[in-house]
Design an enzyme around this catalytic site. Structure first.
Site, mmCIF file in Angstrom:
data_model
loop_
_atom_site.group_PDB
_atom_site.id
_atom_site.type_symbol
_atom_site.label_atom_id
_atom_site.label_comp_id
_atom_site.label_asym_id
_atom_site.label_seq_id
_atom_site.Cartn_x
_atom_site.Cartn_y
_atom_site.Cartn_z
ATOM 1 N N CYS A 186 27.731 -3.157 -80.627
ATOM 2 C CA CYS A 186 27.550 -1.744 -80.290
ATOM 3 C C CYS A 186 27.417 -0.984 -81.593
ATOM 4 C CB CYS A 186 28.664 -1.231 -79.387
ATOM 5 S SG CYS A 186 30.317 -1.418 -80.063
ATOM 6 N N ARG A 195 32.991 -0.987 -78.126
ATOM 7 C CA ARG A 195 32.448 -1.060 -76.771
ATOM 8 C C ARG A 195 32.027 -2.486 -76.451
ATOM 9 N NH1 ARG A 195 28.006 3.598 -77.250
ATOM 10 N NH2 ARG A 195 28.292 3.143 -79.462
#
Lengths: 284, 161
Positions: A240, A245
């Site tokens: 990410c 994430r």
């Protein structure tokens, strides 16, 4: 009869946590984006471990040493055989990130509280502002082969060139290169926008429901296997912006779906988008 | 230094001299005590009042009266107590200050109230954006006030809220 996750034991319910609040073999750990949340109230008996202040080295862009990790665990009353249950804000992004970091050090039994902080609060379950103290443990770092779950830029470049599966879990505008950061998150800058060539864009949020819990195995399979075409024995790299994430997507693929070879590229776009002479793809 | 609005000066002193845990608790107290938006503003929580630089939805409403006194309202979710706490500090510290005083607030305010120490360097950058936005809005309102007669200016600034 609903199908279950491949490793259902890594996900615990709020009910399970409530039943184990005083279990000495279990330690609940809160890990949030907003560092003040824990002090405003938390699952009774839980400790705070901050991904940034505790788990990351403050000088080198890396994780802390094994020695420091042992100190953090000792301070939190965690032994090598403790069941550590992580939870936090933002649908457990940072909880998954902390879990991934614990796995770098080889901690055996790590789990996620399904739904995280939001679910706990929305269901008005007991909270406390008391910061517990636990007898320090003599934590022995097991250690792990970090290459099983972590990957660095040179390997990612080879992976991309070989056309192997790459998952970009950022928002669509970050993926296309229209934005250099997630909406409202300008903190981590990159000089170039776009994605690693060959990457497919599956924003992390597609793995979770609105209440913060994970989607069912059927929904996850429809997304990652049918729609994107991944196979459980593929070598998959997820990334990410700074690797938080993608820790959530890593957790979903590895534990909920049973992928055998999935790695998190924690250098992520903050590294790739600043590297000289690496290939970048733009657009959808 | 002395140009800082007195209320903000007092808050800066209190936070600056607090230890780490006290500072966390003070920030939480601020977050909890942020007054709700006045009803007439609550309907206007839209993109025009949202701070782009900030990771959580923060809404700012800045008005400058014809005699250059700043009126300032803000909202941010309690789930993001860091941002909400900082916004509450600004609301308490800047309300009633003169436009000149607000513009003179140093860009190092976040550091002076000791937030990097508890939040880490990555997390404080969005907060700088809030202060920058307030100053920009105040400057814009001052220009509007100077260009138009007092009554029209007041009406203009309330229409653009």
């Amino acid at each position: 009869m609903a199908e279950s996750y491949v490793h259902p034991e890594v996900l615990v319910s709020a009910e399970w946590v409530q039943a184990h609040l005083n279990d000495p073999k279990v330690r609940i750990v809160e890990s949030d984006e907003d560092v003040l949340l824990y002090d405003m109230g938390h699952v009774p008996g839980s400790v705070k471990i901050d991904w940034q202040g505790d788990l990351q080295d403050q000088l080198t862009r890396d994780y802390i040493t094994a020695e420091k990790f042992a100190q953090i665990c000792s301070r939190a009353g965690i032994s090598a055989d403790t069941t550590v249950v992580f939870y936090g804000d933002k649908s457990n992004w940072w909880a998954c990130y902390a879990l991934w970091a614990f796995k770098l050090f080889g901690h055996k039994d790590c789990r996620i509280l399904n739904g995280g902080r939001k679910f706990w609060y929305d269901h008005k379950l007991p909270i406390s502002t008391e910061v517990p103290s636990y007898a320090p443990t003599d934590y022995k770092v097991a250690g792990s082969d970090e290459s099983e779950i972590r990957v660095f830029r040179d390997a990612v470049l080879a992976h991309s060139k070989a056309g192997l599966p790459l998952l970009d879990v950022r928002s669509p505008k970050e993926f296309t290169g229209e934005k250099l950061h997630m909406e409202e998150y300008p903190q981590e800058g990159s000089l170039r926008g776009g994605h690693i060539p060959g990457a497919k864009n599956v924003p992390w949020g597609r793995s979770v429901n609105d209440d913060g819990t994970f989607k069912s195995i059927e929904e996850l399979k429809a997304l990652y296997q049918d729609e994107i075409g991944l196979k459980p024995n593929d070598t998959v790299v997820a990334y990410c912006r700074i690797g938080e994430r993608s820790s959530l997507t890593w957790f979903v693929l590895k534990y909920l779906m049973g992928f055998t070879n999935v790695k998190n590229y924690d250098g992520s776009w903050c590294e790739w988008g600043n590297l000289v002479r690496v290939p970048i793809a733009k657009g959808a | 230094m002395s140009t800082m609005p007195p209320a903000l000066e007092a808050i800066t002193k209190e936070l600056g001299s607090a230890d780490r845990q006290e500072r966390i608790e003070l920030l939480i107290d601020f977050a909890k005590s942020l007054p709700p938006l006045p009803e007439e503003l609550a309907a206007f929580k839209d993109a025009a009042h949202r701070v782009e630089e900030c990771q959580s939805p923060v809404y700012l409403f800045v008005r400058v009266s014809p005699d250059q006194i700043v009126e300032f309202h803000a909202d941010a979710p309690i789930e993001a107590p860091t941002v909400r706490g900082f916004v509450a500090i600004l609301v308490e510290g800047l309300t009633g200050a003169t436009a000149q005083q607000v513009l003179a607030v140093g860009d190092d305010l976040v550091e002076r109230i000791g937030l990097p120490e508890i939040l880490g360097m990555l997390r404080v950058r969005g907060l700088h954006g809030i202060l920058r936005r307030i100053k920009a809005e105040v400057a814009r309102a001052m220009i509007a006030n100077d260009l138009a007669p007092p009554t029209a200016a007041a009406e203009h600034s309330s229409r653009t809220q």
